[in-house]
Structure formats: C-alpha cells, structure tokens
Design a protein around this motif. Structure first.
Motif, PDB file in Angstrom:
ATOM      1  N   THR A 177      18.638  11.264 -22.352  1.00 17.12           N
ATOM      2  CA  THR A 177      17.078  11.472 -22.977  1.00 17.12           C
ATOM      3  C   THR A 177      16.116  10.791 -22.128  1.00 17.12           C
ATOM      4  O   THR A 177      16.167  10.293 -21.197  1.00 17.12           O
ATOM      5  CB  THR A 177      17.640  10.696 -24.164  1.00 17.12           C
ATOM      6  N   ILE A 178      14.452  11.217 -22.709  1.00 16.94           N
ATOM      7  CA  ILE A 178      13.250  10.811 -21.533  1.00 16.94           C
ATOM      8  C   ILE A 178      12.951   9.463 -22.772  1.00 16.94           C
ATOM      9  O   ILE A 178      11.935  10.173 -23.881  1.00 16.94           O
ATOM     10  CB  ILE A 178      12.384  12.096 -21.630  1.00 16.94           C
ATOM     11  N   SER A 179      12.645   8.676 -21.817  1.00 17.62           N
ATOM     12  CA  SER A 179      12.000   7.623 -23.018  1.00 17.62           C
ATOM     13  C   SER A 179      10.252   7.997 -21.994  1.00 17.62           C
ATOM     14  O   SER A 179      10.121   8.082 -21.053  1.00 17.62           O
ATOM     15  CB  SER A 179      12.263   6.345 -23.205  1.00 17.62           C
ATOM     16  N   ARG A 180       9.040   7.107 -22.666  1.00 17.73           N
ATOM     17  CA  ARG A 180       7.822   6.934 -21.945  1.00 17.73           C
ATOM     18  C   ARG A 180       7.460   6.071 -22.880  1.00 17.73           C
ATOM     19  O   ARG A 180       7.059   5.045 -23.519  1.00 17.73           O
ATOM     20  CB  ARG A 180       6.943   7.919 -22.935  1.00 17.73           C
ATOM     21  N   SER A 191       7.625   8.785 -17.658  1.00 15.57           N
ATOM     22  CA  SER A 191       8.695   9.427 -18.750  1.00 15.57           C
ATOM     23  C   SER A 191       9.874   9.167 -17.837  1.00 15.57           C
ATOM     24  O   SER A 191       9.791   8.630 -16.670  1.00 15.57           O
ATOM     25  CB  SER A 191       8.370  10.475 -18.185  1.00 15.57           C
ATOM     26  N   ILE A 192      10.558   7.865 -18.543  1.00 16.47           N
ATOM     27  CA  ILE A 192      11.865   7.995 -17.609  1.00 16.47           C
ATOM     28  C   ILE A 192      13.524   8.981 -18.400  1.00 16.47           C
ATOM     29  O   ILE A 192      13.663   9.010 -19.404  1.00 16.47           O
ATOM     30  CB  ILE A 192      12.141   6.749 -17.400  1.00 16.47           C
ATOM     31  N   VAL A 193      14.059   9.684 -17.564  1.00 17.81           N
ATOM     32  CA  VAL A 193      15.440   9.822 -17.973  1.00 17.81           C
ATOM     33  C   VAL A 193      16.383   9.240 -18.076  1.00 17.81           C
ATOM     34  O   VAL A 193      16.509   8.074 -17.425  1.00 17.81           O
ATOM     35  CB  VAL A 193      15.384  11.063 -16.676  1.00 17.81           C
ATOM     36  N   GLU A 194      17.110   8.713 -19.280  1.00 23.89           N
ATOM     37  CA  GLU A 194      17.536   7.733 -19.005  1.00 23.89           C
ATOM     38  C   GLU A 194      19.178   8.656 -19.268  1.00 23.89           C
ATOM     39  O   GLU A 194      19.144   9.640 -20.175  1.00 23.89           O
ATOM     40  CB  GLU A 194      17.262   6.274 -19.948  1.00 23.89           C
TER      41      GLU A 194
END
Length: 223
Positions: free
Chosen positions: A3-6, A20-23
């Motif tokens: 998922t990508i969190s902002r 933006s972080i790829v988790e």
C-alpha cells in the motif's frame, strides 16, 4: 500486500508538503510506518531550520519517513538499515524515487565495523523505534557511540515506545559514555489530528557524548 500511505506536514490551512511511503503489511517490521516514525518525522519538520544543510544519518530506517522529511527540508541524508535486509534497502530506494528525493541508501548492520560506517559523518543521527529489541541494544549503542565520537558535537535523536523501561536505556547510556540532554513526551509534539490516530507511550530523547564521564573514567584509570 503493498500500500502507499501519505504523510502531511504543515499547518492545517495549507499543507507544506507530503511524503508517500510504500508499505508491505505482510512483510517484517522494516516495511511498515510505526508510530515512532511519525513522531520523529514531525519533530524534524518542526525543527527544520536545525536540520537544513546538515548531514543526517537515519539508523534502522525501514520505511525512512523521518529521513525523507529531513531531506525535504534540506538535509544531506543517508538512510541505513541492516545490510542483510535487501528487500528493505530496495524499498528505501524506491521510496526516495517516489518522492523525488536524493538520499544515499546504505547497508549498515549495528555492531559491525566495515567500510560503510567509516564513510558516515553525521551532525544528526536519527533512529525511530530502534529500541524495540533488548538483544540488539548493545550493538545499537556501540554504533551510535562510534558515530558520536567520530563526529564531535553530533547528536542522536530517537523516539521509542517505553516498552523496555527507562532503566535499561539509562544503564546503557552510562555504559557507553552517553547522556540524555532532552527527553520529551512524543505526543506533545504532534498536531491533534495526528495524535488522535496513534496510541502508546512514546518518548523522544536527544543523546550526546558524556564528556565529563569519559574524563572521570580516564582520570581514574590514570591513577
């Protein structure tokens, strides 16, 4: 599952920027944004003038939110994590590209003295939730102490859940000739909207070399 969190930084009326972080929720802890990272990243943002233009190293960076915020506000950033965790290092490179930020990504295993650690010259060392496993504490503090000794005037800023107890951390600081120069409640740093989404007892500590203790130890040895 990826998922990508902002993550947003700035006042409520006008956001200054977002990261933006790829988790990956099914992978290990190195690919998840933990609450300590959010607190430390917010601290970097709030003290952006202190970070701008300085060399910053993030230890155990994982998804590297604090380091990316430091890069965004003008730091020269090196992101590090265990040299054996190639999937985490690859994810860090991808997240840098996603946010159009230039950071060096380096495999650095705590307590291992290879060429990578000698190439680092930080003014500020960051570590979010690196005090989670007591078995790794000595290796972590050995690495931190080396970097602080090698770079006079540098500081280690860390956020951690108070799950291991202050007493063990205090003992290790004394053992390695360190001192805490600032200790804050992590939630006191957060805007109300961010604080409402997190839980736990998070502390922020700034740690430096304790030169008085080192001098006393040296004097005792001389006798």
């Amino acid at each position: 599952m990826k998922t990508i969190s902002r993550h947003f930084f700035g006042d409520s009326e006008k956001t200054a920027f977002s990261i933006s972080i790829v988790e990956n929720m099914k992978e290990d802890y190195g690919l998840f944004v933990w609450p300590c990272s959010i607190v430390l990243a917010e601290y970097v943002w709030q003290h952006k003038l202190r970070f701008s233009g300085n060399n910053v190293v993030e230890l155990g960076a994982g998804t590297c939110l604090p380091g990316l915020v430091a890069a965004k506000v003008g730091s020269n950033v090196t992101l590090t994590d265990d040299a054996n965790r190639l999937e985490v290092l690859d994810n860090m490179r991808g997240v840098c590209e996603l946010n159009n930020l230039k950071c060096e990504v380096l495999g650095l295993t705590w307590g291992v003295w290879d060429a990578s650690i000698f190439s680092l010259h930080p003014k500020i060392i960051l570590g979010a939730d690196v005090l989670y496993d007591a078995r790794a504490f000595d290796d972590l503090f050995a690495t931190v102490t080396f970097l602080l000794q090698s770079n006079p005037g540098s500081v280690f800023i860390t956020t951690y859940h108070n799950r291991s107890g202050h007493h063990l951390i205090e003992f290790l600081m004394v053992k390695w000739g360190l001192k805490c120069v600032k200790l804050l409640d992590g939630f006191s740093l957060l805007p109300s909207d961010k604080a409402a989404r997190l839980s736990g007892n998070i502390q922020l500590a700034e740690i430096m070399m304790n030169h008085e203790q080192i001098e006393e130890t040296s004097s005792s040895g001389a006798r």
